[in-house]
Every structure is written in structure tokens, then in C-alpha cells.
Design an enzyme around this catalytic site. Structure first.
Site, short mmCIF file in Angstrom:
data_model
loop_
_atom_site.label_atom_id
_atom_site.label_comp_id
_atom_site.label_asym_id
_atom_site.label_seq_id
_atom_site.Cartn_x
_atom_site.Cartn_y
_atom_site.Cartn_z
N CYS A 130 17.03 55.78 48.34
CA CYS A 130 18.01 56.04 47.27
C CYS A 130 18.93 57.19 47.67
O CYS A 130 20.12 57.15 47.40
CB CYS A 130 17.32 56.46 45.97
SG CYS A 130 15.82 55.60 45.61
N ASP A 131 18.37 58.22 48.27
CA ASP A 131 19.11 59.48 48.41
C ASP A 131 19.46 59.87 49.84
O ASP A 131 20.23 60.82 50.05
CB ASP A 131 18.30 60.62 47.77
CG ASP A 131 18.03 60.33 46.30
OD1 ASP A 131 18.90 59.74 45.65
OD2 ASP A 131 16.94 60.67 45.82
N CYS A 160 12.58 59.49 47.25
CA CYS A 160 13.07 58.18 47.65
C CYS A 160 14.18 58.30 48.69
O CYS A 160 15.34 58.53 48.35
CB CYS A 160 13.57 57.42 46.42
SG CYS A 160 14.30 55.85 46.86
#
Ligand code: NDP
Length: 308
Positions: A137-138, A134
């Protein structure tokens, strides 16, 4: 044992749309949000193609709005995971978080799909330490660093362009000699100067130390090996439907997606309906998931009425 009319499993656009429709139909749905509240859209950046948002909207904001809309009509939205379910007889019996028992007259399955990994030992070793599925997200952790994305579909291209906006350089590792992504996404990739596409390359090993990923060893189809110095390694190679809890109870297609009667949400078990990515290997859009959540709610409402 708690008894409910409609149990909705999953909290993506399909689940929340089913909750909005069934609560407005006075069916008092209970929705369990599952492992990833809000579903996959909470791991996406901007959604530009959902009708009604001319300026776009973030996935998280959209899911929060859908959740609020479901609550407004009285849907009972709960944190929790369905850990067991018995669809062999009605009412259906489900267990939440291994303890709470619930009986439902009808079930709407909206459990979505999850990211796939390559299956390399080194990839598993550094998962959460530089290996991620992701980018949204990261990606933030790798600002101004070099990263790599694996895959040649829309997700890979979307993630690569997003990462290119915050990272120094992005390698896109593609196993074929073409991108399968839509033309628009391909153009974005080719027009982004800090993305280097490595066609016909496969990942042999993710390299790292105690602090996490330091590189990746890739091999071209002609056998040429190369090490890329990167700190983030992102997988974007597709998804698999989340059907584990239902295994053996509903008919699945050859790819493992829930089979429904074409044009409906009806599964092989009467009273069980499916919506969203868990039954859709083709379209997988927020708007199609929401539409199928609506179909499932209407099918469910009509089926419950016919039971009286
Ligand atoms: P796709 O299945 O479309 O693409 C997966 C990609 O990963 C392919 O390029 C595939 O290669 C590659 N791949 C699969 N397994 C491996 C492996 N083991 N090693 C290396 N590469 C591998 O998945 P997506 O998640 O990209 O997209 C799914 C659906 O969602 C599509 O219909 C897509 O259009 C849609 N989507 C739409 C978006 C939008 O409209 N904004 C955004 C994101 C997704 P190969 O081509 O060789 O099979």
C-alpha cells in the site's frame, strides 16, 4: 428488524467463497465487507501460488473477481461493519455500523486477521507518517529512498523484496539469527543486492520530525546500537485474529483464533461457522482461506437443512 438466513462477516477469499456457495444454494446470503473490503489480499502484490493463474494475479484483481462472482449468484454484498453481535440465542442478532439491526439464522465468521505492531510509542507517533504495516500500500511513497522492514517470516521477506524493487536500500531487521521464512523466500532476499539483513537486531526507537520518519535506532543482541537513516518503516511481524466483536461468545484457542471442530467450520456455538485466517494460525493462504469458506458454506447449508 431485517431477517436473513445467512450472515457472512468479512470479505476476504473465505467470505466471498462462502458467499458464492451459499448464494448458489439459494440461501440468499448477506455479506458485510468490514473495515478492509477485500481483506488482507488487497494489501499484497502478486499472488503466484493460487492454482489456476499461471501468470499470477494481483490481490486486488483477485478480490474484485471473487466479489463479482458472488454478486453473479445473487449474494447481497454490503459495505458496513458488524459492530455488535449476540450469539447467545437463535436467531442471532447483529448490529451494523451501530444502527442497523439484523437477525440471522446462521452466521459465517470470516473476519480474518490484522497486522501486529511492536508497541513502541515512537512507532505509534509516526503511524501513517512513515510507519506502515503494508509495503504494497505504502511502498510507493518511498521510491528511491532507504527503508526498513521488521520481521523474519514470509511476509517480511516478501515485503523486503518488493520494496527492494522500488527503493534504494532495504534493511531487514530480524530479532533472531535466522529467517523463519520458506527457503524460496530466503533465497530471494539473499539474492537481492540492495537488501541488508540485520540479524539479532531489535528496534529501540523510530526517529522522526514533523514531516515523518527520518530513521530508526536499532540495538543488536550484543548491545551495539546503530541508527539507520530511513524514511519508511514497515512492520511484518505477524497478525492477530479479528475476534473483538465476538469476544466471550465463541471458544478461542490459546493464540486467540476461533476454535473449530477439526476438519469442519463448526464453532462452539451451533449455527455459527468460521472460515479463513480468523480460525487458522497455521496455513493462512488465499487458497486455504477460500477452501475453508467453501467448507463453511457447505456446513452451514447442511445445518440449515437439518433445522427444518
Ligand atoms: P510469521 O509469524 O511467520 O513471522 C513473524 C516474524 O516476525 C518472525 O520472524 C518473528 O520473529 C517476527 N516477530 C514477531 N514479533 C516480533 C517483535 N515483537 N519484534 C521483532 N520481530 C518480531 O508471520 P508472517 O506474517 O510472515 O507469516 C504468517 C503465515 O503466512 C506463515 O505461515 C507464512 O508462511 C504465511 N505466508 C505465506 C506467504 C506465501 O506463501 N506467499 C506470504 C506471506 C505469509 P521470530 O522468528 O523470532 O518469532
Amino acid at each position: 428488524m431485517e431477517k436473513v438466513k445467512v450472515l457472512i462477516i468479512g470479505s476476504g477469499p473465505a467470505g466471498f467463497t462462502a458467499a458464492i456457495y451459499t448464494s448458489r444454494a439459494n440461501l440468499s446470503p448477506v455479506l458485510y465487507e468490514g473495515i478492509e473490503p477485500g481483506g488482507q489480499l488487497t494489501t499484497t502484490t502478486e499472488i503466484e501460488n493460487f492454482p489456476g493463474y499461471p501468470e499470477g494475479i494481483t490481490g486486488t484483481a483477485m478480490m474484485e473477481d471473487l466479489r463479482k462472482q458472488a454478486l453473479r449468484f445473487g449474494a447481497d454484498v454490503r459495505r458496513g461493519i458488524i459492530t455488535d453481535i449476540d450469539l447467545s440465542q437463535r436467531p442471532f442478532k447483529a448490529t451494523v455500523d451501530h444502527e442497523h439491526q439484523i437477525e440471522a439464522e446462521a452466521v459465517i465468521v470470516c473476519t480474518g486477521a490484522s497486522a501486529k505492531y511492536l508497541g513502541l510509542e515512537s512507532e505509534a507517533k509516526y503511524r501513517g507518517m512513515g510507519v506502515s504495516a503494508c509495503a504494497t500500500c505504502d511502498g510507493f511513497f518511498y521510491r528511491k529512498q532507504d527503508v526498513a522492514v521488521v520481521g523474519g517470516g514470509d511476509t517480511a521477506c516478501e515485503e523486503a523484496t518488493y520494496l527492494a524493487s522500488i527503493c534504494k536500500k532495504v534493511y531487514l531487521i530480524v530479532r533472531k539469527n535466522y529467517l523463519r521464512a520458506s527457503k524460496a523466500m530466503q533465497e530471494r532476499v539473499f539474492n537481492t543486492p540492495n537488501i541488508e539483513v540485520l540479524f539479532e537486531h531489535n528496534t529501540a526507537e523510530v526517529l522522526g520530525d514533523e514531516d515523518g520518519v527520518t530513521g530508526v535506532r536499532v540495538v543488536s543482541t550484543s548491545g551495539v546500537e546503530r541508527t539507520l537513516d530511513i524514511m519508511g518503516f514497515f512492520l511484518a511481524i505477524g497478525h492477530h485474529p479479528n475476534v473483538e466483536v465476538l469476544k466471550g461468545q465463541l471458544e478461542l484457542d490459546e493464540q486467540g483464533y476461533i476454535k473449530v471442530v477439526p476438519g469442519t467450520s463448526k464453532t462452539s456455538v451451533e449455527g455459527v461457522f468460521a472460515a479463513g485466517d480468523v480460525k487458522d494460525p497455521h496455513y493462512r493462504q488465499a487458497i486455504t482461506a477460500a477452501g475453508s469458506g467453501c467448507i463453511a458454506a457447505l456446513d452451514c447449508e447442511r445445518w440449515l437443512l437439518a433445522q427444518k
